[in-house]
Design a protein around this motif. Structure first.
Motif, mmCIF file in Angstrom:
data_model
loop_
_atom_site.group_PDB
_atom_site.id
_atom_site.type_symbol
_atom_site.label_atom_id
_atom_site.label_comp_id
_atom_site.label_asym_id
_atom_site.label_seq_id
_atom_site.Cartn_x
_atom_site.Cartn_y
_atom_site.Cartn_z
ATOM 1 N N ALA A 316 0.817 -1.221 0.000
ATOM 2 C CA ALA A 316 0.000 0.000 0.000
ATOM 3 C C ALA A 316 0.845 1.262 0.000
ATOM 4 O O ALA A 316 0.356 2.336 -0.362
ATOM 5 C CB ALA A 316 -0.929 0.013 1.218
ATOM 6 N N VAL A 317 2.114 1.148 0.390
ATOM 7 C CA VAL A 317 2.976 2.332 0.477
ATOM 8 C C VAL A 317 3.207 2.965 -0.895
ATOM 9 O O VAL A 317 3.020 4.178 -1.060
ATOM 10 C CB VAL A 317 4.293 1.980 1.179
ATOM 11 N N PRO A 318 3.622 2.219 -1.931
ATOM 12 C CA PRO A 318 3.800 2.872 -3.246
ATOM 13 C C PRO A 318 2.508 3.403 -3.840
ATOM 14 O O PRO A 318 2.534 4.397 -4.578
ATOM 15 C CB PRO A 318 4.400 1.756 -4.105
ATOM 16 N N VAL A 319 1.367 2.791 -3.527
ATOM 17 C CA VAL A 319 0.090 3.292 -4.044
ATOM 18 C C VAL A 319 -0.159 4.713 -3.529
ATOM 19 O O VAL A 319 -0.562 5.605 -4.283
ATOM 20 C CB VAL A 319 -1.063 2.357 -3.635
ATOM 21 N N ILE A 320 0.111 4.941 -2.258
ATOM 22 C CA ILE A 320 -0.169 6.237 -1.646
ATOM 23 C C ILE A 320 0.821 7.299 -2.098
ATOM 24 O O ILE A 320 0.439 8.412 -2.490
ATOM 25 C CB ILE A 320 -0.175 6.089 -0.115
ATOM 26 N N PHE A 321 2.100 6.975 -2.077
ATOM 27 C CA PHE A 321 3.112 7.994 -2.367
ATOM 28 C C PHE A 321 3.233 8.276 -3.868
ATOM 29 O O PHE A 321 3.524 9.413 -4.259
ATOM 30 C CB PHE A 321 4.461 7.571 -1.787
ATOM 31 N N LEU A 322 3.023 7.284 -4.712
ATOM 32 C CA LEU A 322 3.026 7.558 -6.150
ATOM 33 C C LEU A 322 1.844 8.437 -6.537
ATOM 34 O O LEU A 322 1.952 9.273 -7.442
ATOM 35 C CB LEU A 322 2.994 6.245 -6.932
ATOM 36 N N SER A 323 0.705 8.246 -5.864
ATOM 37 C CA SER A 323 -0.443 9.110 -6.131
ATOM 38 C C SER A 323 -0.156 10.547 -5.708
ATOM 39 O O SER A 323 -0.549 11.503 -6.395
ATOM 40 C CB SER A 323 -1.669 8.573 -5.402
ATOM 41 N N ASP A 332 3.844 15.922 -17.558
ATOM 42 C CA ASP A 332 4.335 14.893 -18.469
ATOM 43 C C ASP A 332 4.982 13.726 -17.719
ATOM 44 O O ASP A 332 4.814 12.558 -18.098
ATOM 45 C CB ASP A 332 5.335 15.504 -19.458
ATOM 46 N N GLN A 333 5.726 14.032 -16.679
ATOM 47 C CA GLN A 333 6.334 12.974 -15.883
ATOM 48 C C GLN A 333 5.274 12.109 -15.205
ATOM 49 O O GLN A 333 5.417 10.885 -15.118
ATOM 50 C CB GLN A 333 7.267 13.581 -14.837
ATOM 51 N N TRP A 334 4.210 12.764 -14.705
ATOM 52 C CA TRP A 334 3.149 11.999 -14.070
ATOM 53 C C TRP A 334 2.449 11.083 -15.062
ATOM 54 O O TRP A 334 2.182 9.915 -14.779
ATOM 55 C CB TRP A 334 2.138 12.945 -13.418
ATOM 56 N N THR A 335 2.166 11.606 -16.260
ATOM 57 C CA THR A 335 1.428 10.822 -17.250
ATOM 58 C C THR A 335 2.259 9.668 -17.801
ATOM 59 O O THR A 335 1.755 8.554 -17.991
ATOM 60 C CB THR A 335 0.961 11.727 -18.400
ATOM 61 N N ASN A 336 3.536 9.904 -18.078
ATOM 62 C CA ASN A 336 4.361 8.909 -18.762
ATOM 63 C C ASN A 336 5.102 7.957 -17.821
ATOM 64 O O ASN A 336 5.403 6.818 -18.219
ATOM 65 C CB ASN A 336 5.384 9.623 -19.657
ATOM 66 N N PRO A 340 1.646 5.129 -14.752
ATOM 67 C CA PRO A 340 1.676 3.668 -14.978
ATOM 68 C C PRO A 340 2.192 2.887 -13.773
ATOM 69 O O PRO A 340 1.680 1.798 -13.472
ATOM 70 C CB PRO A 340 2.608 3.527 -16.192
ATOM 71 N N LEU A 341 3.177 3.443 -13.072
ATOM 72 C CA LEU A 341 3.664 2.764 -11.871
ATOM 73 C C LEU A 341 2.594 2.724 -10.785
ATOM 74 O O LEU A 341 2.463 1.724 -10.066
ATOM 75 C CB LEU A 341 4.918 3.472 -11.348
ATOM 76 N N TRP A 342 1.849 3.819 -10.684
ATOM 77 C CA TRP A 342 0.772 3.841 -9.700
ATOM 78 C C TRP A 342 -0.301 2.806 -10.028
ATOM 79 O O TRP A 342 -0.795 2.108 -9.130
ATOM 80 C CB TRP A 342 0.166 5.239 -9.655
ATOM 81 N N LEU A 343 -0.669 2.689 -11.309
ATOM 82 C CA LEU A 343 -1.656 1.691 -11.703
ATOM 83 C C LEU A 343 -1.161 0.281 -11.423
ATOM 84 O O LEU A 343 -1.916 -0.576 -10.936
ATOM 85 C CB LEU A 343 -1.996 1.850 -13.188
ATOM 86 N N LEU A 344 0.107 0.014 -11.705
ATOM 87 C CA LEU A 344 0.676 -1.311 -11.458
ATOM 88 C C LEU A 344 0.681 -1.643 -9.964
ATOM 89 O O LEU A 344 0.305 -2.758 -9.557
ATOM 90 C CB LEU A 344 2.091 -1.384 -12.027
ATOM 91 N N SER A 345 1.080 -0.694 -9.153
ATOM 92 C CA SER A 345 1.092 -0.929 -7.711
ATOM 93 C C SER A 345 -0.323 -1.080 -7.155
ATOM 94 O O SER A 345 -0.550 -1.853 -6.215
ATOM 95 C CB SER A 345 1.823 0.213 -6.999
#
Length: 475
Positions: A316-323, A332-336, A340-345
Motif C-alpha cells: 500500500a505504500v507505493p500506491v499512496i506515495f506515487l499518487s 508529463d512525468q506523471w502521465t508517462n 503507470p507505476l501507480w496503476l501497477l502498484s
C-alpha cells in the motif's frame, strides 16, 4: 468499542457499573442474574401477582415499551427533517460562486465523524449477529462482563448521529447568516467534546470500554508487547479508515491555524492545503502500524505467514506515495512515468489483499470449503448453508478492494462526494469482512480441541491387532 478489564467484586449486588446496563443479582445467590431490561419486559400480569394492587396502578399508567420506541423514532425523524430543512435553506442563501467551496470545507470537518458514526452502527450489527449465532465474540476478544453489547453500541451510535449532524446544521446556519466567528467555533467545540469524552477519567460514558479502546490504540501505535487478536483486528479496521485519519489531520490543522470558515486553506501550497506532505504520511500510517505488528508476530512465532502478511501491507505504500507525486512533478512525468507505476502498484495491492482476505483471513477456498456445506465443521457458524452469501462476499470484496486503492488517486481528492461514497463502501466491505474473520477465529478456537478429540478416538494399530482383555472369568 469492545470493553475493558475492570475488577468487580463478585459479592456486589450489581455486576455492572453505573455507566453500563445494570444486571442485578443477590449476594450468594446461584441463580442467573436478572437483567433490568428483562424485568421491564415481563408481562403486566406477572408484576401484579408479585406487588399487589399498588403496582397494578403503577403498571397501568406506565407506557408500553413499543409506544416509547415509536415515540423515540418519531422524535428522531422530526429532528432529522428539521436539520435537513435548516441545512438546505442555509446553503441556498449563500452566493452560488462560493457555495461549492463552502460545502467542501463543511464536509471536510464533519465527514470523519460521520464515517466513524457509520462504523459504530455497523459494529453494533456485527455484535447483534454474533449474539444470535454460536460465535462467542467476548471470548475471542478476551472481554469481561462489562463489555458493550449491541444495544449499548447502538445507543452510542444514536447519540453520535444526533450530535454530529446538529453541529453541522448549526455551522451551516450561522455561516449563511453572517455569524462567521460563531460558525467557526462549532467544529472546534465538537472535536473538543469528542476528545473529552474519550479521555474522561470518571466512571461515566462506559469508562471500561473507553479505557479498553484507548489501550488497544496505544498497543497498535507502539507494538512492543506481544500482539493479541484485538490488536491486529482493530488495526485492520483502521486501514479501512485511512481517509478518515487524513481528513482529521486536515481539519485539526485548520483549527490550529485558525482557518475555519475561511478560504485561506484552499491555497494549494498552504500548510493545510491539498499539496501538503502530511496527507500521504497520515494515509500510510495505519498500514505502517499493521506492518510492524506483523514483524512483531514473526518475532514471537517465527511463522513465515507473518512476513507474507507484512509484505501485503507494504504494497500500500507505493500506491499512496506515487499518487501524491502528481502534485510535485511535471504533468508529463506523471502521465508517462508515475501514473503507470501507480496503476501497477494499485493492481498488485488489490489482488494481494483480495487473495489474503479469502484464503487467510476468512479461510475460504472455492474448491474445498464453499461447496462442502454437508460437513458441519467446514461451514460458517454465522451464515450456515447460505452459499450465495459466500459468492457475494468474494465478488464484492474484489470489486471494493479495487475501488479502495483507486480512491487514493490524487485527482479525486477534491471530488468529496465520490471520495465519501468510496470510503463508505470500503467500510461496508470491512463490515462484511468482520463476520468471516471473527467466525474463522472462533473456528480455530473450537475446532482444534474437537479435532484432537477425534484423533484420540481413532484406534491405534496395536489396539486393532490385540484382542481386548476380559477381566470377567466364569466361575
Amino acid at each position: 468499542m469492545f470493553g475493558g478489564h475492570v475488577t468487580i467484586s463478585t459479592n456486589s449486588p450489581f455486576l455492572r457499573r453505573s455507566s453500563s446496563r445494570p444486571v442485578v443479582s443477590e449476594p450468594g445467590s446461584t441463580e442467573r442474574p436478572i437483567d433490568v431490561d428483562e424485568v421491564f419486559s415481563l408481562p403486566i400480569e406477572a408484576s401484579e401477582m408479585k406487588t399487589g394492587d399498588t403496582s397494578k396502578h403503577g403498571a397501568a399508567i406506565m407506557p408500553s415499551p413499543i409506544f416509547l420506541w415509536r415515540f423515540k423514532v418519531l422524535l428522531f425523524s422530526l429532528w432529522g427533517f428539521i436539520c435537513c430543512k435548516i441545512g438546505i435553506d442555509s446553503v441556498l442563501r449563500m452566493n452560488a460562486d462560493l457555495r461549492d467551496l463552502f460545502l467542501y470545507e463543511a464536509f471536510l470537518y464533519y465527514n470523519p465523524l460521520l464515517l466513524v458514526t457509520m462504523m459504530v452502527w455497523l459494529w453494533g450489527i456485527n455484535l447483534w449477529v454474533f449474539a444470535q449465532s454460536s460465535v462467542n465474540y467476548a471470548k475471542i476478544f478476551d472481554l469481561d462482563q462489562t463489555h458493550l453489547t449491541h444495544r449499548e453500541t447502538w445507543t452510542c451510535a444514536t447519540w453520535m448521529t444526533i450530535v454530529v449532524p446538529s453541529s453541522m446544521t448549526a455551522y451551516l446556519y450561522l455561516y449563511s447568516h453572517g455569524e462567521v466567528s460563531w460558525a467557526a467555533s462549532q467544529p472546534v467545540i465538537l472535536y473538543a467534546v469528542v476528545l473529552m469524552v474519550l479521555i474522561f477519567p470518571f466512571d461515566i460514558f462506559y469508562l471500561s470500554s473507553r479505557y479498553y479502546l484507548l489501550k488497544t490504540l496505544w498497543r497498535i501505535a507502539f507494538p512492543i508487547q506481544p500482539i493479541t487478536f484485538s490488536d491486529f483486528f482493530v488495526a485492520d479496521i483502521l486501514t479501512s479508515m485511512a481517509k478518515v485519519f487524513s481528513d482529521l489531520e486536515r481539519s485539526v490543522c485548520r483549527m490550529v491555524h485558525r482557518q475555519v470558515a475561511t478560504i485561506a486553506w484552499f491555497e494549494a501550497d498552504s500548510i493545510c492545503g491539498s499539496h501538503s506532505a502530511a496527507i500521504p504520511l497520515v494515509l500510510v500510517l495505519p498500514y505502517v502500524w499493521r506492518f510492524f505488528q506483523c514483524l512483531r508476530q514473526y518475532k514471537d512465532t517465527r511463522e513465515r505467514t507473518c512476513l507474507l502478511n507484512a509484505l501485503k501491507y507494504s504494497t500500500a505504500v507505493p500506491v499512496i506515495f506515487l499518487s501524491a507525486l502528481k502534485y510535485h512533478v511535471f504533468p508529463d512525468q506523471w502521465t508517462n512515468i508515475y501514473r503507470p507505476l501507480w496503476l501497477l502498484s494499485s493492481v498488485a495491492n488489490s489482488l494481494y489483499s483480495f487473495y489474503w482476505d479469502v484464503t487467510r483471513d476468512w479461510d475460504l477456498s472455492v474448491f474445498s470449503r464453499i461447496f462442502k456445506f454437508k460437513t458441519p465443521h467446514l461451514c460458517s457458524n454465522v451464515l450456515y448453508g447460505r452459499q450465495w452469501v459466500y459468492y457475494w462476499a468474494i465478488g464484492s470484496n474484489l470489486v471494493l478492494r479495487c475501488t479502495w486503492t483507486y480512491k487514493l488517486s490524487a485527482h479525486l481528492r477534491h471530488n468529496y462526494l465520490t471520495v465519501f461514497t468510496i470510503t463508505a463502501l470500503e467500510m461496508l466491505r470491512r463490515f462484511q469482512w468482520i463476520f468471516f474473520r471473527v467466525e474463522n477465529e472462533w473456528n480455530k478456537m473450537t475446532l482444534k480441541p474437537s479435532l484432537q478429540v477425534s484423533m484420540n478416538d481413532i484406534p491405534h494399530e496395536e489396539d486393532r491387532l490385540l484382542p481386548p482383555m476380559n477381566n470377567d472369568h466364569d466361575v
